[in-house]
Design an enzyme around this catalytic site. Structure first.
Site, PDB file in Angstrom:
ATOM      1  N   ARG A  50     -67.868  38.344  -4.712  1.00 16.44           N
ATOM      2  CA  ARG A  50     -66.513  37.828  -4.613  1.00 16.44           C
ATOM      3  C   ARG A  50     -65.674  38.805  -3.788  1.00 16.44           C
ATOM      4  O   ARG A  50     -65.854  40.024  -3.878  1.00 16.44           O
ATOM      5  CB  ARG A  50     -65.880  37.659  -5.996  1.00 16.44           C
ATOM      6  CG  ARG A  50     -66.417  36.486  -6.803  1.00 16.44           C
ATOM      7  CD  ARG A  50     -65.976  35.145  -6.223  1.00 16.44           C
ATOM      8  NE  ARG A  50     -66.467  34.002  -6.980  1.00 16.44           N
ATOM      9  CZ  ARG A  50     -67.579  33.308  -6.669  1.00 16.44           C
ATOM     10  NH1 ARG A  50     -68.308  33.652  -5.629  1.00 16.44           N
ATOM     11  NH2 ARG A  50     -67.932  32.266  -7.386  1.00 16.44           N
ATOM     12  N   HIS A  80     -68.543  32.481   3.324  1.00 14.33           N
ATOM     13  CA  HIS A  80     -68.871  32.201   1.915  1.00 14.33           C
ATOM     14  C   HIS A  80     -69.980  31.133   1.810  1.00 14.33           C
ATOM     15  O   HIS A  80     -69.784  30.066   1.208  1.00 14.33           O
ATOM     16  CB  HIS A  80     -67.629  31.749   1.131  1.00 14.33           C
ATOM     17  CG  HIS A  80     -67.804  31.891  -0.362  1.00 14.33           C
ATOM     18  ND1 HIS A  80     -66.796  32.280  -1.200  1.00 14.33           N
ATOM     19  CD2 HIS A  80     -68.889  31.696  -1.158  1.00 14.33           C
ATOM     20  CE1 HIS A  80     -67.245  32.316  -2.452  1.00 14.33           C
ATOM     21  NE2 HIS A  80     -68.519  31.955  -2.448  1.00 14.33           N
TER      22      HIS A  80
HETATM   23  P1  NDP Z   1     -75.426  36.583 -13.762  1.00 15.54           P
HETATM   24  O1  NDP Z   1     -74.407  36.383 -14.855  1.00 15.54           O
HETATM   25  O2  NDP Z   1     -76.749  35.954 -13.897  1.00 15.54           O
HETATM   26  O3  NDP Z   1     -75.652  38.165 -13.555  1.00 15.54           O
HETATM   27  C1  NDP Z   1     -74.597  39.056 -13.522  1.00 15.54           C
HETATM   28  C2  NDP Z   1     -75.140  40.489 -13.465  1.00 15.54           C
HETATM   29  O4  NDP Z   1     -74.035  41.374 -13.294  1.00 15.54           O
HETATM   30  C3  NDP Z   1     -75.842  40.904 -14.748  1.00 15.54           C
HETATM   31  O5  NDP Z   1     -76.955  41.730 -14.456  1.00 15.54           O
HETATM   32  C4  NDP Z   1     -74.771  41.715 -15.473  1.00 15.54           C
HETATM   33  O6  NDP Z   1     -75.249  42.715 -16.356  1.00 15.54           O
HETATM   34  C5  NDP Z   1     -74.067  42.365 -14.320  1.00 15.54           C
HETATM   35  N1  NDP Z   1     -72.723  42.779 -14.710  1.00 15.54           N
HETATM   36  C6  NDP Z   1     -71.713  42.024 -15.189  1.00 15.54           C
HETATM   37  N2  NDP Z   1     -70.631  42.783 -15.469  1.00 15.54           N
HETATM   38  C7  NDP Z   1     -70.975  44.051 -15.162  1.00 15.54           C
HETATM   39  C8  NDP Z   1     -70.319  45.290 -15.266  1.00 15.54           C
HETATM   40  N3  NDP Z   1     -69.063  45.394 -15.728  1.00 15.54           N
HETATM   41  N4  NDP Z   1     -70.991  46.394 -14.874  1.00 15.54           N
HETATM   42  C9  NDP Z   1     -72.264  46.327 -14.426  1.00 15.54           C
HETATM   43  N5  NDP Z   1     -72.963  45.169 -14.319  1.00 15.54           N
HETATM   44  C10 NDP Z   1     -72.320  44.045 -14.685  1.00 15.54           C
HETATM   45  O7  NDP Z   1     -74.708  36.121 -12.428  1.00 15.54           O
HETATM   46  P2  NDP Z   1     -75.413  35.567 -11.085  1.00 15.54           P
HETATM   47  O8  NDP Z   1     -76.463  36.543 -10.708  1.00 15.54           O
HETATM   48  O9  NDP Z   1     -75.796  34.157 -11.244  1.00 15.54           O
HETATM   49  O10 NDP Z   1     -74.195  35.590 -10.062  1.00 15.54           O
HETATM   50  C11 NDP Z   1     -73.501  36.775  -9.759  1.00 15.54           C
HETATM   51  C12 NDP Z   1     -72.304  36.457  -8.898  1.00 15.54           C
HETATM   52  O11 NDP Z   1     -72.703  36.127  -7.579  1.00 15.54           O
HETATM   53  C13 NDP Z   1     -71.484  35.247  -9.332  1.00 15.54           C
HETATM   54  O12 NDP Z   1     -70.641  35.557 -10.412  1.00 15.54           O
HETATM   55  C14 NDP Z   1     -70.716  34.915  -8.074  1.00 15.54           C
HETATM   56  O13 NDP Z   1     -69.524  35.659  -8.065  1.00 15.54           O
HETATM   57  C15 NDP Z   1     -71.641  35.419  -6.969  1.00 15.54           C
HETATM   58  N6  NDP Z   1     -72.182  34.310  -6.172  1.00 15.54           N
HETATM   59  C16 NDP Z   1     -71.845  34.237  -4.858  1.00 15.54           C
HETATM   60  C17 NDP Z   1     -72.345  33.232  -4.064  1.00 15.54           C
HETATM   61  C18 NDP Z   1     -72.054  33.177  -2.608  1.00 15.54           C
HETATM   62  O14 NDP Z   1     -72.430  32.210  -1.944  1.00 15.54           O
HETATM   63  N7  NDP Z   1     -71.443  34.184  -2.021  1.00 15.54           N
HETATM   64  C19 NDP Z   1     -73.212  32.193  -4.620  1.00 15.54           C
HETATM   65  C20 NDP Z   1     -73.541  32.385  -6.005  1.00 15.54           C
HETATM   66  C21 NDP Z   1     -73.023  33.414  -6.752  1.00 15.54           C
HETATM   67  P3  NDP Z   1     -76.179  42.350 -17.617  1.00 15.54           P
HETATM   68  O15 NDP Z   1     -77.539  42.102 -17.005  1.00 15.54           O
HETATM   69  O16 NDP Z   1     -76.155  43.564 -18.439  1.00 15.54           O
HETATM   70  O17 NDP Z   1     -75.586  41.134 -18.266  1.00 15.54           O
HETATM   71  C1  OXD Z   2     -70.885  30.309  -6.379  1.00 17.75           C
HETATM   72  C2  OXD Z   2     -70.482  30.490  -4.982  1.00 17.75           C
HETATM   73  O1  OXD Z   2     -70.326  30.981  -7.260  1.00 17.75           O
HETATM   74  O2  OXD Z   2     -70.887  29.664  -4.137  1.00 17.75           O
HETATM   75  O3  OXD Z   2     -71.796  29.510  -6.629  1.00 17.75           O
HETATM   76  O4  OXD Z   2     -69.780  31.439  -4.654  1.00 17.75           O
END
Ligand code: NDP
Ligand code: OXD
Length: 314
Positions: A229, A277
């Protein structure tokens, strides 16, 4: 008509073209409606499929049981004043999204590792010289966020032999990856990361996490990929880090304001590479099947994959 209707709320013409036919296909046996014209009685709506919330959502759907997001990220729902109280939130779990992110991150990690952009710039300046690339195991790729996106990228990067590192909130064990946990291990994670990839959810704890202090901990000449993000990056801190040579390049799929204003300084910077994006895109064919399965599970009183614990915030 029942109070079990499923409402799809498209945001764009492309949603109407790409999503409506496949959703109609997977929900042929259900009371499936498309907003705004097909909404009917708002009290019938039990499931709302949408990209985000709108003014009025808090009270518009008195019987809504779940909001099903079309994206993986949920920051646009958590704490939103228009959240319909009592509804569950289900985020998109889609193999197309994970594959897309793995492709995006792998493509840019390889491009940074081989320094293709610098080589191309050299050729344009009539410089035909090249350097032998370092051995991949000497290049440390650090993934912030070891969830669905981070995990898919690690699987895709594994065959290339980079030194893989990962950082998450809770302790994780991932084969072949040196894992770091929480704030206390962030510094050690960053100090030995040559290519930093941000795949964190946006939460109060992660907003602004890519800033002068944290990026300053990376080894000199490191590169950044932010595909999570825009608000993860303190944007004002980036150009000084690039211009001082501390950072080599930055790849940004996300910005604080999308699209950026035409005079945004990132657009003109030669070592900032921006994509609109699009790192990972929910694929209607696979995403629609996920939505069907999620709704079926909710109807059976089960928890679908992607059900969000709103109190955790991601
Ligand atoms: P998940 O919820 O599956 O994974 C999130 C990861 O981040 C977990 O490993 C979690 O830790 C870690 N995390 C969360 N908070 C913290 C913190 N405070 N400190 C350290 N680690 C943290 O999410 P996704 O992998 O599915 O997606 C991640 C992000 O990618 C989405 O929220 C979105 O913003 C972005 N995204 C962007 C896209 C794009 O096209 N640019 C498309 C899809 C997603 P833990 O393992 O301990 O829970
Ligand atoms: C998502 C994205 O969160 O596209 O899926 O950013």
């Amino acid at each position: 008509m029942s109070a079990h209707a499923i409402l799809f709320r498209p945001s764009t013409e492309s949603d109407i073209r790409n999503w409506v036919p496949v959703l109609r296909d997977v929900f042929t046996d259900r009371d499936f409606r498309v907003a705004p014209e097909g909404t009917g009685n708002p009290a019938d709506i039990r499931y709302l499929i949408t990209w985000g919330l709108k003014d009025g959502d808090k009270t518009a759907w008195p019987n809504v049981r779940a909001v099903l997001g079309l994206g993986a990220g949920i920051n646009q729902y958590v704490g939103h004043p228009q959240w319909p109280a009592g509804a569950q939130l289900v985020r998109m779990i889609d193999e197309g999204l994970e594959r897309g992110m793995a492709e995006y991150v792998t493509a840019y990690v390889l491009r940074l590792y081989r320094d293709f952009d610098r080589l191309a710039e050299g050729v344009r300046a009539h410089d035909w010289d090249y350097a032998v690339p370092p051995s991949p195991d000497s290049v440390r790729v650090g993934i912030m966020g070891l969830g669905r996106m981070g995990g898919a990228c690690i699987d895709a990067l594994r065959p290339f032999g980079f030194g893989l590192r990962g950082w998450s909130r809770t302790s994780r064990h991932v084969t072949g990856v040196e894992c770091f946990t929480g704030g206390e291990e962030l510094e050690n994670f960053l100090r030995a990361t040559d290519i930093l990839v941000c795949l964190l959810p946006l939460t109060p704890q992660t907003e602004g996490i890519l800033n002068a202090r944290t990026l300053g901990l990376l080894p000199r000449g490191a590169a950044l990929i932010n595909a999570a993000r825009g608000k993860h990056l303190a944007e004002g801190d980036l150009i000084p880090l690039l211009d001082s040579g501390h950072l080599r390049r930055a790849v940004l799929d996300v910005l604080r304001k999308e699209p950026p204003p035409p005079d945004h300084p990132f657009l003109a910077h030669p070592r900032i590479h921006i994509t609109p994006h699009c790192a990972a895109i929910t694929i209607p064919q696979t995403g629609a099947r996920t939505l069907r399965q999620a709704i079926d599970r909710l109807e059976r009183g089960e928890n679908p994959p992607g059900l969000v614990d709103i109190s955790r915030g991601y």
